[in-house]
Structure formats: C-alpha cells, structure tokens
Design a protein around this motif. Structure first.
Motif, short mmCIF file in Angstrom:
data_model
loop_
_atom_site.label_atom_id
_atom_site.label_comp_id
_atom_site.label_asym_id
_atom_site.label_seq_id
_atom_site.Cartn_x
_atom_site.Cartn_y
_atom_site.Cartn_z
N ALA A 99 2.84 -16.57 -11.96
CA ALA A 99 1.82 -15.89 -12.77
C ALA A 99 2.01 -14.37 -12.75
N ARG A 100 2.43 -13.82 -11.62
CA ARG A 100 2.57 -12.38 -11.49
C ARG A 100 3.73 -11.85 -12.34
N TYR A 101 4.85 -12.58 -12.37
CA TYR A 101 6.02 -12.05 -13.06
C TYR A 101 6.20 -12.59 -14.48
N ASP A 102 5.33 -13.50 -14.89
CA ASP A 102 5.31 -13.93 -16.29
C ASP A 102 4.56 -12.87 -17.09
N GLN A 103 5.24 -11.75 -17.32
CA GLN A 103 4.57 -10.56 -17.86
C GLN A 103 4.07 -10.74 -19.30
N ASP A 104 4.78 -11.54 -20.09
CA ASP A 104 4.33 -11.74 -21.47
C ASP A 104 3.38 -12.94 -21.60
N LYS A 105 3.04 -13.57 -20.46
CA LYS A 105 2.10 -14.70 -20.43
C LYS A 105 2.51 -15.82 -21.39
N SER A 106 3.81 -16.08 -21.40
CA SER A 106 4.33 -17.13 -22.28
C SER A 106 4.35 -18.50 -21.60
N GLY A 107 4.04 -18.53 -20.32
CA GLY A 107 4.09 -19.79 -19.59
C GLY A 107 5.49 -20.14 -19.11
N THR A 108 6.43 -19.20 -19.28
CA THR A 108 7.80 -19.39 -18.81
C THR A 108 8.32 -18.07 -18.23
N LEU A 109 9.40 -18.14 -17.48
CA LEU A 109 10.05 -16.95 -16.95
C LEU A 109 11.35 -16.71 -17.68
N GLU A 110 11.49 -15.53 -18.29
CA GLU A 110 12.74 -15.15 -18.94
C GLU A 110 13.67 -14.55 -17.88
N LEU A 111 14.92 -14.36 -18.27
CA LEU A 111 15.92 -13.83 -17.34
C LEU A 111 15.51 -12.46 -16.79
N GLU A 112 15.00 -11.59 -17.65
CA GLU A 112 14.60 -10.25 -17.22
C GLU A 112 13.43 -10.31 -16.25
N GLU A 113 12.49 -11.21 -16.48
CA GLU A 113 11.34 -11.36 -15.58
C GLU A 113 11.79 -11.88 -14.22
N LEU A 114 12.76 -12.80 -14.22
CA LEU A 114 13.29 -13.32 -12.96
C LEU A 114 14.05 -12.22 -12.21
N ARG A 115 14.76 -11.36 -12.96
CA ARG A 115 15.49 -10.25 -12.33
C ARG A 115 14.52 -9.31 -11.61
N ILE A 116 13.40 -8.97 -12.26
CA ILE A 116 12.41 -8.08 -11.65
C ILE A 116 11.84 -8.71 -10.38
N MET A 117 11.59 -10.01 -10.42
CA MET A 117 11.08 -10.72 -9.25
C MET A 117 12.07 -10.65 -8.10
N PHE A 118 13.34 -10.93 -8.38
CA PHE A 118 14.37 -10.92 -7.34
C PHE A 118 14.56 -9.52 -6.76
N GLU A 119 14.48 -8.50 -7.61
CA GLU A 119 14.61 -7.13 -7.12
C GLU A 119 13.49 -6.82 -6.12
N ASP A 120 12.26 -7.23 -6.44
CA ASP A 120 11.13 -6.98 -5.55
C ASP A 120 11.28 -7.74 -4.23
N ILE A 121 11.77 -8.98 -4.31
CA ILE A 121 11.96 -9.77 -3.09
C ILE A 121 13.07 -9.16 -2.23
N ASP A 122 14.17 -8.73 -2.86
CA ASP A 122 15.27 -8.10 -2.11
C ASP A 122 14.79 -6.88 -1.33
N LYS A 123 13.87 -6.11 -1.93
CA LYS A 123 13.36 -4.91 -1.27
C LYS A 123 12.53 -5.26 -0.04
N LYS A 124 11.90 -6.44 -0.04
CA LYS A 124 11.01 -6.82 1.05
C LYS A 124 11.72 -7.53 2.19
N LEU A 125 12.94 -8.00 1.93
CA LEU A 125 13.66 -8.73 2.98
C LEU A 125 14.06 -7.78 4.10
N THR A 126 13.77 -8.17 5.32
CA THR A 126 14.11 -7.36 6.49
C THR A 126 14.87 -8.20 7.50
N SER A 127 15.64 -7.53 8.34
CA SER A 127 16.39 -8.24 9.38
C SER A 127 15.44 -8.80 10.42
N LEU A 128 15.87 -9.85 11.09
CA LEU A 128 15.07 -10.44 12.15
C LEU A 128 14.98 -9.46 13.32
#
Length: 274
Positions: free
Chosen positions: A122-151
C-alpha cells in the motif's frame, strides 16, 4: 598533535570510546583477497562462507566477520521478472507477497523489512493502481537497502552462527560419508561431471534476536527486542545472572562464575590498584 608527540592533559573524568582493530591473521587474510573491502571485518555470504575464496569450505564467524548485505536494487530486474508470473508488466499483491517470501528466504536479513507485505504494498503503490510497477518496486528496494545493517558483534550472534556452522559441517560430513559409489570392481570417476554443492544443504543463516541484557552496578536493564524494555534492581540482576549462567558451555565455566559471584557477595568488588 604530531605522531609520537606526548602531551599531558588535566582531566576529571575520561571516557574512552574507540573501535576494535582487526586481528593480525584477519587483517592478513583481508589484504590478500581483493573482494574484501571492509576495513573492520571479513565479509562472508549468507551461508558464512568467506568471500573471494574459490574453495567454499572456508568460513568466518563471530566478530571477525560480517555478513554481506544484499543489494536488492542491483537484482531488481531479476526479482521483477521472477515475481511477474503472469508476465503482464506489473506485480499484483499476491505476486508481490510470493516474491517477498522468496527474498526473505534467500536473504534472511531482509525478513524484518518484508514481513508486512500488505503495508509495504500500500505504501509504495503510489498511483493506487492496485499493482506495483517496476519503478515503484525500485523505490521500495532502495529504501530497504538503506535500512539494512550488519549484525552486531555480540556473543548472541556468534553463538547462533556457531550452532548453524556446526550443523552445516555435520550435514556435509554425512553427505560425503553416505555417498553411493559404484562397486570397486568397476569403479570410475567422471572428472568432467561436477559434484553437487553439499554446502547448500542448509538454508542461509538467519539471526534471531532474543533481546539484550546489561548489568549496571546493582541494577540491570533488559531489551526484549520487541520494543519493550525493563529496568530494575535485584530482580533484574538475578534475571541477568540466570541467563548468563545458563549460556555457559561447561561445568568448569559455571563453577568459576559461581565462585566469582560468591567472592563478590562476601568481600565486595575488588577495586584495588596494582
């Protein structure tokens, strides 16, 4: 201050905070492997195998090593193609949910970031189309990559890594020992046929955080890893001691620990200077 210069400073309280240097052996190994770019620890994959070594049976665990964080954005297209099962150019919620589970199994360090698939969708479905486009998935992955930390370099992590590696080595040994060979009379070896990778018998290492306990004077503070913390006096101290005592690996270490605690109870803390 120049190198080698000695200077005296007046002080009332000194707080020393610094990092931990590499062990000479660890540093030597790191310098000999080109892919080892971390200046504080050896980099391993998610199965604790040392990066840069052709022989995958070289492992590193504990605070001498760190597990390489996956770069999800670099694998974006592959993930998108795998997730888009109906090949319509976007991911439905069910397709994304299945993809999130696959990524979590492959890279357990991402599990906490992908476990609430409905909220992420719901957060990254920016156009509220009920699906995730490639660009929306890229933004999601970028945000997750930034949050990943070493153990963290703690005993809790090293303990779980040791159990994982012990189980893995046992399974590898059993796989080699029970390998079915042809009868000795017509025994032959096909050198062109690669052997199966028995090192992948176990899934990737997954760290489970059970919380943290810190002993502070005559009190202790507990962080149970779920956002709930607790600080107390003697009850918290004995909770810390019971957990610490139970984690000792032998009767000898338990006996030495009990003796140290008894000496402190009877005679107080030793603050003598030598």
């Amino acid at each position: 201050m120049k190198d080698g210069e000695v200077k005296e400073l007046d002080y009332g309280l000194v707080l020393w905070s610094t990092g931990i240097a590499m062990n000479p052996l660890t540093k030597t190994i790191s310098e000999k492997l080109e892919v080892q770019k971390n200046t504080r620890a050896l980099i391993t994959d998610n199965r604790l195998r040392l990066k840069g070594v052709p022989d995958s049976s070289v492992y590193a665990i504990g605070d001498c090593s760190t597990i390489e964080n996956p770069n999800l954005v670099k694998q974006l297209m592959q993930f998108f193609v795998d997730g888009d099962t109906d090949k319509n150019g976007h991911l439905s919620y069910s397709e994304f949910q299945t993809l999130a589970k696959k990524i979590s199994r492959r890279y357990p360090i991402t599990k906490s970031h992908l476990k609430k698939a409905d909220i992420l969708f719901a957060r990254y479905d920016q156009d509220k189309s009920g699906t995730l486009e490639l660009e929306e998935l890229r933004i999601m992955f970028e945000d997750i990559d930034k949050k990943l930390t070493s153990l963290p370099a703690t005993a809790q992590v090293a303990h779980q890594q040791g159990k994982y590696l012990g189980k893995k080595l046992n399974q590898i040994a059993v796989a080699h020992r029970t390998k079915k060979y042809p009868p000795s009379s017509d025994y032959s070896v096909d050198i062109d046929k690669p052997e199966p990778d028995v090192d992948d018998l176990l899934p990737p290492f997954s760290y489970a955080h059970f919380g943290s306990l810190a002993y502070v004077g005559n009190a202790a503070v507990a962080d149970f890893g779920t956002g709930w913390t607790w600080m107390g006096g003697l009850p918290a101290v004995y909770l810390w001691r019971s957990v610490y005592f139970s984690e000792q690996i032998s009767f000898r270490t338990r006996a030495l620990l009990a003796i140290d605690w008894s000496k402190r109870f009877l005679f107080g803390r030793d603050i003598s200077k030598f």
